[in-house]
Design a protein around this motif. Structure first.
Motif, short mmCIF file in Angstrom:
data_model
loop_
_atom_site.label_atom_id
_atom_site.label_comp_id
_atom_site.label_asym_id
_atom_site.label_seq_id
_atom_site.Cartn_x
_atom_site.Cartn_y
_atom_site.Cartn_z
N GLY A 15 0.79 -1.22 0.00
CA GLY A 15 0.00 0.00 0.00
C GLY A 15 0.82 1.26 0.00
O GLY A 15 0.29 2.36 -0.22
N GLY A 16 2.10 1.13 0.24
CA GLY A 16 2.99 2.28 0.28
C GLY A 16 3.47 2.70 -1.09
O GLY A 16 3.04 2.16 -2.12
N SER A 17 4.38 3.68 -1.10
CA SER A 17 4.90 4.24 -2.34
C SER A 17 6.42 4.31 -2.32
O SER A 17 7.03 4.40 -1.24
N LEU A 18 6.99 4.25 -3.49
CA LEU A 18 8.42 4.48 -3.69
C LEU A 18 8.59 5.24 -4.99
O LEU A 18 7.78 5.11 -5.90
N ARG A 19 9.69 5.99 -5.04
CA ARG A 19 10.02 6.73 -6.25
C ARG A 19 11.42 6.33 -6.68
O ARG A 19 12.39 6.58 -5.96
N VAL A 48 7.94 -3.05 -17.51
CA VAL A 48 7.10 -2.31 -16.58
C VAL A 48 6.50 -1.07 -17.25
O VAL A 48 5.28 -0.88 -17.26
N ALA A 49 7.35 -0.23 -17.82
CA ALA A 49 6.88 1.03 -18.41
C ALA A 49 7.92 1.55 -19.39
O ALA A 49 9.11 1.23 -19.28
N VAL A 50 7.46 2.37 -20.33
CA VAL A 50 8.36 3.02 -21.27
C VAL A 50 7.86 4.44 -21.50
O VAL A 50 6.65 4.70 -21.46
N ILE A 51 8.82 5.35 -21.72
CA ILE A 51 8.49 6.73 -22.03
C ILE A 51 9.27 7.15 -23.26
O ILE A 51 10.43 6.79 -23.42
N ARG A 67 -1.19 2.53 -11.26
CA ARG A 67 -0.45 2.58 -9.99
C ARG A 67 0.92 3.23 -10.15
O ARG A 67 1.42 3.90 -9.26
N PHE A 68 1.56 2.99 -11.31
CA PHE A 68 2.90 3.49 -11.57
C PHE A 68 2.83 4.62 -12.60
O PHE A 68 1.99 4.59 -13.51
N MET A 83 5.91 4.85 -7.94
CA MET A 83 5.17 3.61 -7.71
C MET A 83 4.28 3.79 -6.48
O MET A 83 4.77 4.02 -5.38
N ASN A 84 2.98 3.70 -6.69
CA ASN A 84 2.00 3.83 -5.62
C ASN A 84 1.24 2.53 -5.43
O ASN A 84 1.25 1.66 -6.30
#
Length: 122
Positions: A15-19, A48-51, A67-68, A83-84
């Motif tokens: 449930g927590g977050s990280l950056r 996971v993700a791409v930009i 979430r991310f 990341m949430n």
């Protein structure tokens, strides 16, 4: 050539977050599409993700969508993964990577960081 260094990993409760941050060296950072991947314990590395180069385009794995959030700052040569609502299944080593194409395919990424550990406890 691009050198990538991730930071920001750690231990967090569900449930927590990280950056996570990824710092890139070299003057051609804005040429590359930047991806985040992860490798859970005992499993293969996964997208996971791409930009995109400009930051105007993003794409996420279904497992992290909503979430991310991935973002980049071309002036600072950094890419970030917020990341949430973290879950235990998000536990993995997280890598940033650079590619010429806007792609989710691991083998199309030319440059990789060393990874940062994210552990989510239940």
């Amino acid at each position: 050539q691009v050198q990538l260094v991730e930071s920001g990993g750690g231990l967090v409760q569900a449930g927590g977050s990280l950056r996570l941050s990824c710092a890139a060296s070299g003057r051609t950072f804005s040429y590359y599409n930047m991806g985040w991947f992860r490798q859970p314990p005992g499993k293969e590395r996964e997208f996971v993700a791409v930009i995109s180069r400009s930051g105007g385009g993003t794409h996420y794995a279904d497992s992290v969508k909503a979430r991310f959030t991935v973002s980049r700052d071309n002036a600072k040569n950094t890419v970030t993964l917020q990341m949430n609502s973290l879950k235990p299944e998000d536990t993995a080593v997280y890598y940033c990577a650079a590619a010429g194409a806007f792609t989710i395919a691991t083998n199309e990424y030319n440059y990789w960081g060393q990874g940062t550990q994210v552990t989510v406890s239940s």
